[in-house]
Each structure stands twice: as C-alpha cells, then as structure tokens.
Design a protein around this motif. Structure first.
Motif, short mmCIF file in Angstrom:
data_model
loop_
_atom_site.label_atom_id
_atom_site.label_comp_id
_atom_site.label_asym_id
_atom_site.label_seq_id
_atom_site.Cartn_x
_atom_site.Cartn_y
_atom_site.Cartn_z
N THR A 39 0.44 -1.49 0.12
CA THR A 39 -0.02 -0.33 -0.08
C THR A 39 1.01 1.22 0.26
N GLY A 40 1.85 0.77 0.75
CA GLY A 40 2.90 2.31 0.61
C GLY A 40 3.97 2.54 -0.09
N ALA A 41 3.90 1.63 -1.35
CA ALA A 41 4.54 2.00 -2.74
C ALA A 41 3.80 2.17 -3.71
N LEU A 54 1.28 4.28 -2.67
CA LEU A 54 0.86 5.74 -2.93
C LEU A 54 1.84 6.14 -2.87
N LEU A 55 3.15 6.20 -2.98
CA LEU A 55 4.79 6.27 -3.03
C LEU A 55 4.68 6.94 -5.03
N GLU A 72 0.90 9.92 3.18
CA GLU A 72 0.37 8.49 3.23
C GLU A 72 1.65 7.32 3.68
N ALA A 73 2.07 7.82 2.02
CA ALA A 73 3.17 6.52 1.98
C ALA A 73 3.37 6.60 3.10
N TYR A 104 2.09 4.84 5.88
CA TYR A 104 1.82 2.96 5.29
C TYR A 104 3.28 2.75 5.72
N ASN A 153 12.04 1.65 2.30
CA ASN A 153 10.89 2.32 1.83
C ASN A 153 10.62 3.54 3.11
N ILE A 156 10.53 7.44 0.46
CA ILE A 156 10.10 8.48 0.84
C ILE A 156 10.57 9.85 1.04
#
Length: 129
Positions: A64-66, A68-69, A76-77, A80, A109, A113
């Motif tokens: 999910t973080g990836a 969003l990134l 948000e990224a 997560y 991650n 970011i």
C-alpha cells in the motif's frame, strides 16, 4: 448456518494478491483500490493471531505504501511504510530467521519516501546511517 467472518482471511488474502499483482503491472491506482479493504480485514486478524498474520499485514502495508509513493501521495505513503516497518519488527522478534530480511527491505521504503521529498538527511537517518 450463517458464519459471518469465516471467509474474511481468504478475502483479505485475495485482495492482497490483487493489490500486489496490480502494483507489479505498474497499475498503482488499482493496487491502491484493493488495499483499504484488505488492510481493514487483515488488521484485526493480525491482532488475534500475530505470529501468523503480522507478516501478512506487514506485506500488505508495504504494498500500500509503495502504491501511494508511485502516486505521489507521500504523506500517506510514509504512514504505511512506517506501519509496515513496525509490523515486520514485531514479526522478526518472534521469528528473526524468517523476517529480518523482509524488515531490512521494508526499512528502505521510508528512506525512498524521504528521498522523494528531497530530504537526503532524513533518508540516511531512516536507514540507520
């Protein structure tokens, strides 16, 4: 006889796989579309059975973080990515042989970011350097 919730673990896994597959195909928007429901299903399950499900939650949070990134939603990224690191830390405490490598990968991650935010100092501190 109705058994509400009996298939929630399977639905969470299917949504997680769908999100992973979309992200692998370069489709971050659809990857992200599948993720919130999977996170909502997986989180309480991981609380009930952390030894088994915490690593699966960590993987989902990382995906999910990836996504969003990729979409440029950096705040948000970051949330997560930090949650994924925390989940992998918990999993690696129980089974370091199985999850320390995934924790190491997840630690990259938050650094990525911060680099996207052009925060080189923050990126270095995120990796422990």
């Amino acid at each position: 006889m109705a058994r509400p919730g009996v298939f929630e673990p399977h639905l969470a896994s299917a949504l997680n796989n769908l999100s992973d597959d979309f992200l692998a195909l370069g489709d971050a928007e659809n990857a992200l579309a599948a993720a919130p429901e999977a996170v909502a299903l997986r989180t309480p399950l991981a609380r009930d059975n952390p030894a088994v499900l915490e690593p699966l939650l960590a993987s989902l949070l990382s995906t999910t973080g990836a996504a969003l990134l990729v979409l440029g939603r950096l705040d948000e990224a970051a949330e997560y990515a930090d949650m994924a690191v925390a989940a992998y830390r918990a999993a690696s405490e129980n089974r370091p042989d199985a999850f320390v490598g995934r924790l190491a990968a997840a630690l990259g991650n938050p650094a990525n970011i911060r680099l996207a935010r052009q925060d080189v100092t923050g990126a270095l501190s995120a990796t422990g350097r």
